[in-house]
Design a protein around this motif. Structure first.
Motif, PDB file in Angstrom:
ATOM      1  N   ARG A   1       8.081   5.843  -3.160  1.00 41.86           N
ATOM      2  CA  ARG A   1       7.988   4.853  -2.096  1.00 41.86           C
ATOM      3  C   ARG A   1       6.959   3.777  -2.479  1.00 41.86           C
ATOM      4  NH1 ARG A   1       4.918   3.608   2.118  1.00 41.86           N
ATOM      5  NH2 ARG A   1       3.481   5.355   1.813  1.00 41.86           N
ATOM      6  N   ILE A   2       5.830   4.223  -3.047  1.00 38.72           N
ATOM      7  CA  ILE A   2       4.788   3.270  -3.468  1.00 38.72           C
ATOM      8  C   ILE A   2       5.362   2.281  -4.482  1.00 38.72           C
ATOM      9  CG2 ILE A   2       2.633   3.069  -4.768  1.00 38.72           C
ATOM     10  CD1 ILE A   2       1.701   5.649  -3.464  1.00 38.72           C
ATOM     11  N   PHE A   3       6.127   2.803  -5.442  1.00 35.03           N
ATOM     12  CA  PHE A   3       6.643   1.894  -6.468  1.00 35.03           C
ATOM     13  C   PHE A   3       7.765   0.999  -5.950  1.00 35.03           C
ATOM     14  CE2 PHE A   3       4.114   4.395  -9.367  1.00 35.03           C
ATOM     15  CZ  PHE A   3       3.546   3.360 -10.079  1.00 35.03           C
ATOM     16  N   GLY A   4       8.496   1.492  -4.952  1.00 32.16           N
ATOM     17  CA  GLY A   4       9.467   0.621  -4.310  1.00 32.16           C
ATOM     18  C   GLY A   4       8.762  -0.584  -3.699  1.00 32.16           C
ATOM     19  N   GLU A   5       7.633  -0.323  -3.028  1.00 36.41           N
ATOM     20  CA  GLU A   5       6.874  -1.411  -2.412  1.00 36.41           C
ATOM     21  C   GLU A   5       6.288  -2.348  -3.458  1.00 36.41           C
ATOM     22  OE1 GLU A   5       5.452   1.133   1.522  1.00 36.41           O
ATOM     23  OE2 GLU A   5       3.944   0.128   0.280  1.00 36.41           O
ATOM     24  N   ILE A   6       5.783  -1.769  -4.543  1.00 39.36           N
ATOM     25  CA  ILE A   6       5.194  -2.602  -5.596  1.00 39.36           C
ATOM     26  C   ILE A   6       6.257  -3.518  -6.204  1.00 39.36           C
ATOM     27  CG2 ILE A   6       4.180  -2.516  -7.916  1.00 39.36           C
ATOM     28  CD1 ILE A   6       2.521  -0.132  -6.999  1.00 39.36           C
ATOM     29  N   ALA A   7       7.460  -2.955  -6.423  1.00 39.54           N
ATOM     30  CA  ALA A   7       8.542  -3.775  -6.975  1.00 39.54           C
ATOM     31  C   ALA A   7       8.847  -4.953  -6.049  1.00 39.54           C
ATOM     32  CB  ALA A   7       9.789  -2.918  -7.189  1.00 39.54           C
TER      33      ALA A   7
ATOM     34  N   ALA B   1      -8.891  -9.759   2.741  1.00 38.03           N
ATOM     35  CA  ALA B   1      -9.384 -10.467   1.557  1.00 38.03           C
ATOM     36  C   ALA B   1      -8.270 -10.770   0.557  1.00 38.03           C
ATOM     37  CB  ALA B   1     -10.473  -9.640   0.880  1.00 38.03           C
ATOM     38  N   GLY B   2      -7.061 -10.226   0.781  1.00 43.14           N
ATOM     39  CA  GLY B   2      -5.956 -10.571  -0.103  1.00 43.14           C
ATOM     40  C   GLY B   2      -5.305  -9.397  -0.813  1.00 43.14           C
ATOM     41  N   VAL B   3      -5.818  -8.178  -0.618  1.00 43.68           N
ATOM     42  CA  VAL B   3      -5.183  -7.013  -1.226  1.00 43.68           C
ATOM     43  C   VAL B   3      -3.835  -6.785  -0.536  1.00 43.68           C
ATOM     44  CG1 VAL B   3      -5.331  -4.512  -1.507  1.00 43.68           C
ATOM     45  CG2 VAL B   3      -7.343  -5.936  -1.917  1.00 43.68           C
ATOM     46  N   LYS B   4      -2.777  -6.592  -1.340  1.00 45.92           N
ATOM     47  CA  LYS B   4      -1.427  -6.534  -0.760  1.00 45.92           C
ATOM     48  C   LYS B   4      -1.119  -5.182  -0.116  1.00 45.92           C
ATOM     49  CE  LYS B   4      -0.153 -10.685  -1.863  1.00 45.92           C
ATOM     50  NZ  LYS B   4      -0.562 -11.704  -0.891  1.00 45.92           N
ATOM     51  N   ARG B   5      -1.590  -4.105  -0.725  1.00 48.19           N
ATOM     52  CA  ARG B   5      -1.356  -2.780  -0.148  1.00 48.19           C
ATOM     53  C   ARG B   5      -2.562  -1.899  -0.445  1.00 48.19           C
ATOM     54  NH1 ARG B   5       2.554  -4.887   1.467  1.00 48.19           N
ATOM     55  NH2 ARG B   5       4.723  -4.223   1.620  1.00 48.19           N
ATOM     56  N   VAL B   6      -2.871  -1.017   0.499  1.00 51.21           N
ATOM     57  CA  VAL B   6      -3.919  -0.024   0.277  1.00 51.21           C
ATOM     58  C   VAL B   6      -3.288   1.353   0.436  1.00 51.21           C
ATOM     59  CG1 VAL B   6      -6.082   0.944   1.137  1.00 51.21           C
ATOM     60  CG2 VAL B   6      -5.757  -1.540   1.082  1.00 51.21           C
ATOM     61  N   TYR B   7      -3.438   2.203  -0.578  1.00 52.20           N
ATOM     62  CA  TYR B   7      -2.868   3.552  -0.530  1.00 52.20           C
ATOM     63  C   TYR B   7      -3.991   4.583  -0.473  1.00 52.20           C
ATOM     64  CZ  TYR B   7       1.394   1.134  -1.814  1.00 52.20           C
ATOM     65  OH  TYR B   7       2.468   0.291  -1.823  1.00 52.20           O
ATOM     66  N   THR B   8      -3.804   5.588   0.356  1.00 50.86           N
ATOM     67  CA  THR B   8      -4.808   6.639   0.510  1.00 50.86           C
ATOM     68  C   THR B   8      -4.136   7.982   0.253  1.00 50.86           C
ATOM     69  OG1 THR B   8      -4.369   6.887   2.866  1.00 50.86           O
ATOM     70  CG2 THR B   8      -5.987   5.213   2.231  1.00 50.86           C
TER      71      THR B   8
ATOM     72  N   VAL C   1      -2.431  -7.593  -5.943  1.00 52.13           N
ATOM     73  CA  VAL C   1      -3.345  -6.485  -6.223  1.00 52.13           C
ATOM     74  C   VAL C   1      -3.116  -5.388  -5.193  1.00 52.13           C
ATOM     75  CG1 VAL C   1      -5.776  -5.784  -6.301  1.00 52.13           C
ATOM     76  CG2 VAL C   1      -5.101  -8.022  -7.201  1.00 52.13           C
ATOM     77  N   VAL C   2      -2.918  -4.150  -5.656  1.00 48.86           N
ATOM     78  CA  VAL C   2      -2.852  -3.003  -4.744  1.00 48.86           C
ATOM     79  C   VAL C   2      -4.001  -2.066  -5.090  1.00 48.86           C
ATOM     80  CG1 VAL C   2      -0.351  -3.190  -4.483  1.00 48.86           C
ATOM     81  CG2 VAL C   2      -1.294  -1.624  -6.171  1.00 48.86           C
ATOM     82  N   VAL C   3      -4.502  -1.339  -4.083  1.00 46.27           N
ATOM     83  CA  VAL C   3      -5.660  -0.484  -4.286  1.00 46.27           C
ATOM     84  C   VAL C   3      -5.344   0.915  -3.771  1.00 46.27           C
ATOM     85  CG1 VAL C   3      -8.093  -0.124  -3.696  1.00 46.27           C
ATOM     86  CG2 VAL C   3      -7.230  -2.446  -4.038  1.00 46.27           C
ATOM     87  N   GLY C   4      -5.746   1.924  -4.534  1.00 47.83           N
ATOM     88  CA  GLY C   4      -5.585   3.298  -4.084  1.00 47.83           C
ATOM     89  C   GLY C   4      -6.918   4.011  -4.123  1.00 47.83           C
TER      90      GLY C   4
END
Lengths: 658, 307
Positions: free
Chosen positions: A643-649, A628-635, A611-614
């Motif tokens: 870059r965000i999608f590279g990380e998600i991949a 709590a387990g969220v893999k990435r938080v974007y602001t 799960v990623v959250v923005g």
């Protein structure tokens, strides 16, 4: 040419409200004491969408982005010791505007004030809610009826009230170019006026006064010369449209009257102190030209991209207005730009292009039709996509974000208290007050008032008198909206993402597509991502951009839209077999909502789906989410979508290999 | 559902194995299982909102519903935006409704490779299974091969008889719904044009006259009648024996199509060509997937690959 008398300044406002009616009332009185000359009420999302504070969808949202108002006693507490007969109040309320205005009128009556004395504005532009802001509740047709009821009612009963504020503000936030902003605002205004003109209870003789009460709500971006030209172009267009289309003879009734909130979208999270300079320049765009000067101005706080501003942050923004109006010589001169060939040329070109786009919308049946067929939404999503790409590529320069990024530590954000924290017990306390109120009110009166409302709707009568009676009787926000929900159902506006065109690939995008394709081979099918917005926050622009880019890098995207419960998100993740979940939350309720999603995924045995959250998420909250387990938080500082999608991949690949 | 969509070699065999098991179980049953209904129509005709209204009505009648919604993939990126879930909200928080979005990927029509097997699996669990897909013309022909009943959704002002006929959409659908009936005269006119067009052309099934219904997802009119018309077509298929025929055709189409896509015309030539493939797939009545597995192994052997 200097003026014989210095002009009176515009109305100074600050968009504010949070936690509870009582806390907001204290804030308002403090702001008025500092020289603010009008109020601008921010309601929380449950109130804006017609839910009581104890509704399931309200969980985590009560008192977050504004004040919760469930019934007349909340409204009375909000304006305690503020004489409404002498106040100028703007209310940012749309789907439930008729109800909040009824509560306001009832509150005034209980203060002994004649509604004819009330002055202020209800935002009430539902079309931009479908296009951008997302806090609609009912389908377009009954929504337009509510709007025209309010206009028909107030033109006689509240002659100093602006019953609607046509918003181009949110169109710019949604990505509109200047031309689109002008054209769609005019199209929205025409849709409203056409609806009012068609009413049998509005005589032709009253139309001119109706036109005179239509106001606008504009955005002012950082390109302040163009923004000044935009205001002049809109003033001229409005004068022409009201004269030619509605036959308004009195030039005063054709005057383009507007309030402004300067751009929040362009405020940056990185080097946030720079925002104060941006706010000043943006304020100039809507005040410099006397012939197209705003009537009321709201300035955001420098730290809005970080979280909720504190009182001191709001005070700093108020002082900008006061210095501009009282210290400088701006208000001593006639229009500074009349006769400038440069300005005249730009205004003429904006008008021409806007008219062309306006004609296109009118030809397809007007603004409502162009919402339903997703035309305007699609154009906005396309413009937004282009704008974000230009920022990514550095074609649009944003100081501190994509250029001049080297910085000393900001002295303003040192320490953990550079934003406001809403009292965590606010929701519980509000629900207790609501339940106590329900227990003591006269149930028979409430039922009779609700029946009166249903009868008014069924008979085609104006719903305002019945709504004001319901306000006095103790009906709640959820009950009032419930009457309309039962009759007309919920509405889902078209998202516009499915039809927006894919951009040409640059080098990074091409590389990313390769990565995603390889990931698909590893997974046995292309990676599938769920993009959704839990909670009531309807600002879908960010989520839509993510959805579009996910497709453009080669992912299969389940775009779920807005207003989802955590339970629905978990169900979708399971049924759709997604590899990753992206949640977008701007309302500050990320804590509760994200935790609920994670818990639901665990119960469904899907804890391995990353799960990623923005959203607008302060650093220490981001740390809690990660724990709590969220893999990435974007602001907002993460503007590089590739870059965000590279990380998600990578996340998906790791989860699949585990 | 994830397995059915998995292209990795081992998983493909496993998926066919699952389908073969389901097929044997279905053959042992006397009833025909779920009603399989396709929904097509031009973009913007309001298929999703109509489907939403229809699902609500079927749930009120106590039926469970499975939905497969297919959206096109981007030619450029290979990605896809699957947005219909946001519009079919009747399934939210209801375990009697299952919704799965899928991308058409490299296929040009309105279907994905996994559409038919997904439908077959959902048929084992739900009372009614829908396949929703965009398109006018080509995709109707494709979808009609897979389903029992094809529903075409038209919008008012969609065109005159000639345009409907040119688009080739009159031949396949079993039920026509003109959506947005709340707009009035324009909807009536479109319904009239469709009915006129139907009286001119020949239908595939001589004993079924496709009804043209005026419906409105917005105000709910005609939805009950539409649910009735779909049920009536199903009853007609069962009574006439056409249902078994359509199911057989669908399976044959899927099996031969899958093998052709997988092994190409070169592979298919190894076992005697396209016609031979179709005939053999068709002959494997009641055991189509086992046949498919067997043919596949045979082609691989002929191509010199390990089976």
């Amino acid at each position: 040419m200097t003026l014989p008398h210095r002009d009176a300044p515009w109305v100074f406002r600050t968009y504010s409200g949070h936690t509870s009616a009582r806390a907001s009332n204290e804030l308002y009185r403090a702001n008025l004491a500092k020289g603010q000359t009008g109020l601008s009420v921010a309601f929380d999302l449950p109130t804006q969408t017609g839910y009581d504070s104890d509704h399931a969808l309200a969980r985590g949202e009560v008192g977050k982005v504004g004040v919760p108002i469930c019934h007349i006693e909340d409204m009375q507490a909000l304006f305690e010791s503020i004489p409404l007969g002498r106040m100028n109040t703007s209310m940012t309320i749309n789907a439930t505007a008729a109800w909040l205005l009824s509560l306001y009128v009832a509150t005034a009556e209980r203060q002994g004030v004649d509604p004819r004395q009330l002055s202020g504005t209800t935002q009430n532009d539902i079309i931009k809610e479908y296009l951008s802001r997302g806090t609609y509740a009912f389908p377009p047709e009954p929504s337009m009826r509510l709007i025209s009821d309010m206009i028909a009612y107030s033109v006689d009963a509240m002659p100093k009230w602006n019953p609607i504020n046509i918003c181009s503000y949110h169109l710019q936030e949604a990505g509109a170019t200047t031309v689109q902003e002008i054209a769609y605002a005019m199209a929205n205004a025409i849709a409203v006026l056409d609806a009012v003109r068609a009413r049998p209870d509005v005589p032709a003789s009253a139309l001119s006064r109706v036109v005179g009460r239509i106001s606008f709500f504009l955005n002012a971006g950082i390109r302040f010369v163009e923004e000044m030209c935009k205001c002049r172009a809109m003033a001229e267009l409005w004068d022409e449209i009201t004269r030619d289309r509605y036959g308004v003879a009195d030039a005063r009734e054709r005057r383009f009257r507007y309030g402004v909130q300067v751009n929040s979208l362009g405020l940056t999270e990185s080097q946030p102190e720079n925002n104060i300079i941006r706010i000043v320049l943006e304020a100039l765009g809507v005040t410099l030209s006397r012939n197209a000067r705003c009537r009321a101005l709201q300035l955001p706080a420098w730290n809005e991209a970080l979280g909720l501003p504190r009182r001191w942050d709001q005070q700093w923004s108020l002082r900008i207005q006061q210095i501009l109006a009282y210290e400088t010589d701006l208000l001593e001169y006639a229009d500074l730009f009349d006769g400038s060939p440069v300005v005249a040329e730009r205004v003429t070109e904006l008008k021409r292009a806007a008219r062309e786009e306006l004609e296109r919308v009118l030809a397809m049946g007007g603004a409502v039709a162009a919402v339903e067929n997703a035309y305007m939404k699609r154009r906005l999503v396309e413009s937004q996509t282009a704008r974000l790409r230009a920022i990514e590529h550095g074609e649009i320069q944003v100081v501190g974000l994509n250029c001049f990024t080297e910085s000393e530590p900001s002295a303003l954000t040192e320490g953990a208290h550079s934003i406001l924290r809403v009292d965590e017990f606010a929701e519980r306390d509000q629900i207790e007050r609501l339940r106590a109120f329900r227990a003591k009110r006269g149930e028979a009166d409430v039922q009779a008032a609700l029946q009166g409302l249903r009868d008014a709707i069924a008979n085609g009568a104006n719903v305002m008198p019945a709504s004001i009676r319901a306000a006095h009787a103790g009906v709640t926000t959820g009950e009032w909206a419930g009457v309309f929900r039962t009759l007309y159902g919920e509405y889902r506006a078209p998202t516009g993402v499915a039809v927006s065109a894919a951009p040409a690939a640059d080098h990074t995008l091409a590389e990313l597509r390769k990565t995603v394709k390889q990931l698909g081979d590893q997974l046995g099918r292309p990676p599938k991502i769920l993009v959704g917005k839990p909670g009531l926050d309807g600002h879908s622009n960010g989520a839509e951009q993510i959805a579009v880019r996910a497709r453009d890098v080669g992912m299969e995207v389940v775009y779920e839209g807005i207003r989802l419960t955590p339970e629905e998100i978990v169900q979708s993740a399971r049924d759709e077999g997604v590899h990753v979940i992206g949640l977008s939350i701007l309302s500050g309720s990320h804590g509760v909502l994200v935790m609920d999603v994670l818990e639901g995924l665990r119960r469904a045995g899907l804890e391995r789906v990353p799960v990623v959250v923005g959203g607008i998420i302060p650093d220490d909250d981001a740390a809690k989410l990660a724990e709590a387990g969220v893999k990435r938080v974007y602001t907002p500082k993460d503007f590089d979508l590739n870059r965000i999608f590279g990380e998600i991949a990578s996340l998906v690949s790791e989860a699949a290999a585990a | 559902m994830n397995l059915l969509d998995d292209r990795r070699p081992g998983r493909r065999e496993a998926a066919l194995g699952l389908l073969a098991t389901l097929e044997r179980a279905a053959a042992a049953q006397t009833n025909a299982g779920a009603a399989r209904i396709g929904i097509t129509g031009a973009p913007g005709a309001g298929k999703s909102t109509l489907l939403d209204a229809l699902v609500r009505r079927l749930r009120a009648r106590g039926q469970t519903v499975g939905i497969v919604a297919v959206d096109p993939s981007s030619r450029v990126s290979g990605g896809a935006l699957l947005g219909d879930r946001a519009r079919v909200r009747s399934g939210a928080r209801d375990r009697g409704v299952f919704f799965r979005s899928m991308a058409a990927r490299e296929r040009l029509g309105g279907l994905a490779d996994a559409t038919w097997p997904s439908m077959a699996v959902l048929s084992a669990v739900f009372d009614v299974v829908f396949v929703e897909t965009v398109g006018v013309g080509q995709s109707e022909a494709e979808v009609t091969e897979l389903v029992d009943t094809l529903l075409f959704v038209a919008q008012p002002g969609a065109g005159d008889v000639l345009q409907f006929m040119k688009a080739g959409i009159l031949e396949h659908p079993d039920v026509f719904a003109v959506n947005k009936a709340d707009v009035g005269a324009a909807a009536e006119r479109t319904a009239g044009e469709l009915a006129a067009g139907l009286s001119l052309g020949a239908q595939a099934d001589a004993d079924w006259r496709p009804p043209v219904l005026l419906v409105s997802a917005r105000d709910g009119r005609g939805i009950d009648e539409l649910a009735d018309a779909l049920a009536a077509h199903r009853a007609h298929l069962v009574a006439s024996g056409e249902l078994a025929e359509r199911r057989r055709r669908a399976r044959t189409a899927y099996v031969s199509d899958t093998l052709e896509r997988r092994y190409g015309s070169f592979g298919v030539e190894r076992i005697g060509g396209r016609e031979a493939l179709r005939a053999r797939a068709d002959a494997g009545h009641g055991a189509g997937f086992e046949t498919a597995l067997a043919i596949g192994r045979e082609i691989e052997a002929a191509l010199g690959k390990p089976a």
